[in-house]
Design a protein around this motif. Structure first.
Motif, PDB file in Angstrom:
ATOM      1  N   GLN B 179      29.213  48.890  29.110  1.00 18.08           N
ATOM      2  CA  GLN B 179      28.256  49.942  28.746  1.00 18.08           C
ATOM      3  C   GLN B 179      26.887  48.892  28.824  1.00 18.08           C
ATOM      4  OE1 GLN B 179      29.380  52.387  25.950  1.00 18.08           O
ATOM      5  NE2 GLN B 179      30.214  53.853  27.389  1.00 18.08           N
ATOM      6  N   ALA B 180      27.061  47.557  28.502  1.00 21.96           N
ATOM      7  CA  ALA B 180      25.796  46.735  28.594  1.00 21.96           C
ATOM      8  C   ALA B 180      25.594  46.194  29.699  1.00 21.96           C
ATOM      9  CB  ALA B 180      26.413  45.446  27.582  1.00 21.96           C
ATOM     10  N   ILE B 181      26.351  46.697  30.876  1.00 22.43           N
ATOM     11  CA  ILE B 181      25.827  46.174  32.254  1.00 22.43           C
ATOM     12  C   ILE B 181      24.695  47.124  32.915  1.00 22.43           C
ATOM     13  CG2 ILE B 181      26.718  45.781  34.564  1.00 22.43           C
ATOM     14  CD1 ILE B 181      29.468  45.097  33.397  1.00 22.43           C
ATOM     15  N   PRO B 182      23.564  46.459  33.165  1.00 21.63           N
ATOM     16  CA  PRO B 182      22.538  47.702  33.572  1.00 21.63           C
ATOM     17  C   PRO B 182      22.871  48.490  34.755  1.00 21.63           C
ATOM     18  CG  PRO B 182      21.863  45.154  33.338  1.00 21.63           C
ATOM     19  CD  PRO B 182      23.345  45.151  33.173  1.00 21.63           C
ATOM     20  N   ALA B 183      22.824  49.730  34.615  1.00 22.19           N
ATOM     21  CA  ALA B 183      23.093  50.491  35.558  1.00 22.19           C
ATOM     22  C   ALA B 183      22.723  50.155  37.114  1.00 22.19           C
ATOM     23  CB  ALA B 183      22.912  52.135  35.326  1.00 22.19           C
ATOM     24  N   GLU B 184      21.187  49.607  36.937  1.00 22.17           N
ATOM     25  CA  GLU B 184      20.605  49.506  38.239  1.00 22.17           C
ATOM     26  C   GLU B 184      21.348  48.310  39.026  1.00 22.17           C
ATOM     27  OE1 GLU B 184      18.459  48.274  35.057  1.00 22.17           O
ATOM     28  OE2 GLU B 184      18.684  50.556  34.868  1.00 22.17           O
ATOM     29  N   MET B 185      22.089  47.609  38.466  1.00 22.06           N
ATOM     30  CA  MET B 185      22.657  46.672  39.269  1.00 22.06           C
ATOM     31  C   MET B 185      23.800  47.159  40.335  1.00 22.06           C
ATOM     32  SD  MET B 185      23.078  43.371  36.801  1.00 22.06           S
ATOM     33  CE  MET B 185      23.897  42.283  38.162  1.00 22.06           C
ATOM     34  N   GLN B 186      24.530  48.137  39.490  1.00 25.54           N
ATOM     35  CA  GLN B 186      25.648  48.737  40.216  1.00 25.54           C
ATOM     36  C   GLN B 186      25.045  49.655  41.173  1.00 25.54           C
ATOM     37  OE1 GLN B 186      28.666  48.449  39.666  1.00 25.54           O
ATOM     38  NE2 GLN B 186      29.059  48.037  37.556  1.00 25.54           N
ATOM     39  N   GLU B 187      23.721  50.317  41.100  1.00 23.48           N
ATOM     40  CA  GLU B 187      23.091  51.186  41.965  1.00 23.48           C
ATOM     41  C   GLU B 187      22.419  50.398  43.020  1.00 23.48           C
ATOM     42  OE1 GLU B 187      22.546  54.457  43.288  1.00 23.48           O
ATOM     43  OE2 GLU B 187      23.445  54.418  41.159  1.00 23.48           O
ATOM     44  N   ALA B 188      21.898  49.352  42.796  1.00 20.46           N
ATOM     45  CA  ALA B 188      21.402  48.605  43.963  1.00 20.46           C
ATOM     46  C   ALA B 188      22.747  47.990  44.957  1.00 20.46           C
ATOM     47  CB  ALA B 188      20.669  47.103  43.464  1.00 20.46           C
ATOM     48  N   ALA B 189      23.704  47.554  44.485  1.00 19.85           N
ATOM     49  CA  ALA B 189      24.907  47.126  45.025  1.00 19.85           C
ATOM     50  C   ALA B 189      25.486  48.314  45.958  1.00 19.85           C
ATOM     51  CB  ALA B 189      25.796  46.687  44.244  1.00 19.85           C
ATOM     52  N   ARG B 190      25.338  49.631  45.364  1.00 19.06           N
ATOM     53  CA  ARG B 190      25.874  50.827  46.123  1.00 19.06           C
ATOM     54  C   ARG B 190      24.896  51.130  47.251  1.00 19.06           C
ATOM     55  NH1 ARG B 190      28.172  55.203  43.131  1.00 19.06           N
ATOM     56  NH2 ARG B 190      27.019  54.846  41.263  1.00 19.06           N
ATOM     57  N   LEU B 191      23.558  50.711  47.131  1.00 21.93           N
ATOM     58  CA  LEU B 191      22.799  51.020  48.156  1.00 21.93           C
ATOM     59  C   LEU B 191      22.922  49.934  49.380  1.00 21.93           C
ATOM     60  CD1 LEU B 191      19.551  52.271  46.279  1.00 21.93           C
ATOM     61  CD2 LEU B 191      21.028  53.461  47.641  1.00 21.93           C
ATOM     62  N   ASP B 192      23.396  48.866  48.804  1.00 20.96           N
ATOM     63  CA  ASP B 192      23.542  47.757  49.756  1.00 20.96           C
ATOM     64  C   ASP B 192      24.790  47.992  50.472  1.00 20.96           C
ATOM     65  OD1 ASP B 192      21.133  46.501  49.303  1.00 20.96           O
ATOM     66  OD2 ASP B 192      21.952  44.923  47.792  1.00 20.96           O
TER      67      ASP B 192
END
Lengths: 282, 289
Positions: B179-192
């Motif tokens: 839960q400490a991992i920023p959600a934006e990082m996962q989101e950005a990777a998903r978009l890539d």
């Protein structure tokens, strides 16, 4: 119409996609909790056969009589009271000692601060169970063997509590403390009127952790206590097993009674457990 | 001003330091001393030099206990893998997910004496495990597996209980890490265009590294210190096959009333713990470079 039903349809589809995850979760949770269910089944069951297989999903001729019998036959009430006494005092003491020690480590400047902190932290690496021998000698010398205070005393100051409270105090901005000092508050007032109230969630977390831990602790009380009237539930349950080796259902009922209070605390305070771990990792 | 602050600091620290001094630091010194003595608690310790250590060297049970404690380290990687997998599973926003988290945490908050009672029944000849194997036809009807009475199997049965008891604890630690991992990082990777498997390997796992190192250290130390399960389930039996280092120390002290030998075994274990902790820190530091 569509505006309402569309999200619901999506939701259903999303849930359907998550079905494999749910199945895995259910299977694992069932495996994890099965021993508890089986014990409960033994306790409430009343058939001839104690261990049926396949075990009935719902126990035959269920009843509460074994719980009542155990409560009458063994000083369960007494054990319960001892557990309450021991874990209540341990919790209160741990909160006081930990927050007192954590305050200067987080907010005061003095020589030796780092040294003291690392010395406390280093104790986490040592097998504290090894201390049982020396601590038993110390407790005996203090005349506290076979007393509940002797059970409580050695566990009051621990690295986990001090570390968690230090983390809590560090989250309080220095500006608030500086402002209070300017207004003439001394260290004690800063600690008791500002730092403590602002870290209530952490105090709650530490309190619940300590409560559950000290309710469950088994080895040290069984070393210190000789008189069965002083046993906490954790020790009393195994004493029960010795006394009623033949009545499996009574032992099971006692085991269920012993974990019920902790279970209740856990259900009501689940979020504190998750948060305490959070603090421990940081 | 600073002068009074320093005095106050020590005042605040004094209850903790006093208690830790008496019950944590003093035992280290006293225990190290007792390890070189003959001591039965009744008469004062008598200096015995290296006698206790010589006894340990010659005692096959001690060697078996040390070997078992090292075998116990097998739990460490297993419990980390299971903890991470469970944490990923329960980190999803699903209805009722809190109930599952609670279910996995239940063994963690159960007292070891009740755990012992339950698992002794689970493992018994007439217990669920044997009955299930009979029922499935995987085991001949007249045969039973002696989970706790077979000397080749008992230690692993006890280790499984340690695993079962600890998995929820590590799940929660890893959940906090996730839960400490920023959600934006996962989101950005998903978009890539990264799929969930790639996201797990390339983002989640590297970000989880500090938690993995922390958890490995504490579970290594906990595995070396394993003994509560032994105490409530087997007491070292059958044929000393479930002795662990700490149970050996405890047994020498409180059952044989030879606290010198108990302390000596404890001192050896302490040194092993420190060595492994040091090794762990070395690995962490090497990793940071």
């Amino acid at each position: 119409m569509t505006a309402i039903s569309l999200p619901r349809a999506l939701n259903h589809r999303r849930l359907l996609r998550k079905l494999p995850d749910y199945l895995i979760l259910i299977a694992l949770a069932a495996a994890c909790c099965y021993p508890f269910y089986w014990t409960l089944e033994i306790a409430v069951g009343n058939g001839e056969q104690v261990f049926d297989f396949p075990p009935p999903l719902w126990p035959r001729e269920a009843g509460w009589q074994h719980f009542i019998a155990v409560w009458d036959a063994i000083p369960m009430g007494r054990f319960f009271w001892n557990s309450l006494w021991i874990s209540g005092l341990t919790t209160l003491g741990t909160l006081i000692v930990s927050s007192l020690a954590a305050f200067p480590l987080a907010k005061l400047r003095f020589r030796g601060r780092q040294l003291v902190f690392y010395a406390i932290l280093a104790t986490l690496l040592l097998p504290s169970e090894i201390n049982f021998i020396s601590n038993f000698v110390t407790i005996t010398r203090l005349g506290l063997d076979d007393t509940r205070l002797g059970v409580v005393l050695p566990s009051l100051a621990g690295a986990f509590g001090i570390y968690l409270m230090k983390h809590a105090f560090e989250e309080i901005p220095d500006e608030i403390i500086d402002a209070a000092s300017m207004d003439g508050a001394n260290d004690w007032q800063v600690f008791s009127r500002i730092c403590l109230p602002l870290s209530l969630p952490y105090l709650a977390t530490l309190g619940i952790f300590t409560l559950v831990w000290s309710w469950n602790v088994y080895v040290w009380p069984s070393v210190v206590l000789k008189t069965p009237e002083l046993y906490p539930l954790s020790v009393g349950v195994l004493y029960l097993k010795g006394a009623f080796a033949t009545s499996t259902r009574m032992v099971a009922a006692g085991a269920v009674l012993a974990i019920l209070p902790v279970l209740a605390v856990f259900i009501f305070c689940q979020r504190y457990f998750m948060r305490g771990m959070d603090g421990a990792v940081k | 001003m600073t002068q009074s602050s320093a005095r106050n600091a020590w005042l605040f620290l004094s209850p903790a330091l006093l208690l830790m001094g008496v019950f944590t630091f003093w035992p280290l010194l006293f225990g190290s001393y007792v390890a070189f003595t003959r001591y039965d608690l009744i008469s004062p310790p008598q200096w015995a030099g290296l006698d206790n250590f010589r006894y340990l060297l010659d005692d096959p049970v001690f060697w078996q206990a040390m070997a078992n404690s090292l075998r116990y380290l097998l739990v460490v990687p297993l419990i980390q893998l299971a903890g991470i997998a469970l944490a990923v599973l329960v980190n999803q926003a699903l209805p009722g997910i809190k109930l599952f988290r609670a279910a996995f945490y239940l063994p963690v908050i159960t007292t070891v004496s009740v755990v012992g009672i339950m698992w002794n029944w689970m493992y018994a000849d007439y217990g669920v495990l044997n009955s299930a194997l009979h029922w499935l036809g995987w085991l001949a009807p007249e045969r039973d597996i002696g989970f706790l009475s077979d000397e080749n199997l008992a230690l692993y049965s006890v280790m499984f209980v340690t695993f079962w008891r600890g998995i929820g604890y590590y799940m929660v630690l890893y959940l906090a890490g996730l839960q400490a991992i920023p959600a934006e990082m996962q989101e950005a990777a998903r978009l890539d265009g990264a799929n969930s498997w790639q996201r797990f390997w390339k983002i989640t796992l590297p970000m989880l590294k500090p938690t993995i190192l922390f958890c490995s250290l504490i579970s290594t130390l906990d595995a070396l210190k394993a003994f509560e399960e032994v105490l409530v389930m087997t007491r070292g039996a059958p044929l000393n096959s479930t002795f662990t280092a700490l149970y050996y120390a405890f047994h020498q002290g409180f059952n044989q009333l030879d606290f010198g030998r108990g302390s000596a075994a404890g001192l050896v274990l302490t040194l092993v713990c420190l060595m492994l902790a040091w090794l762990n820190f070395k690995l962490i530091r090497a990793d940071h470079r």
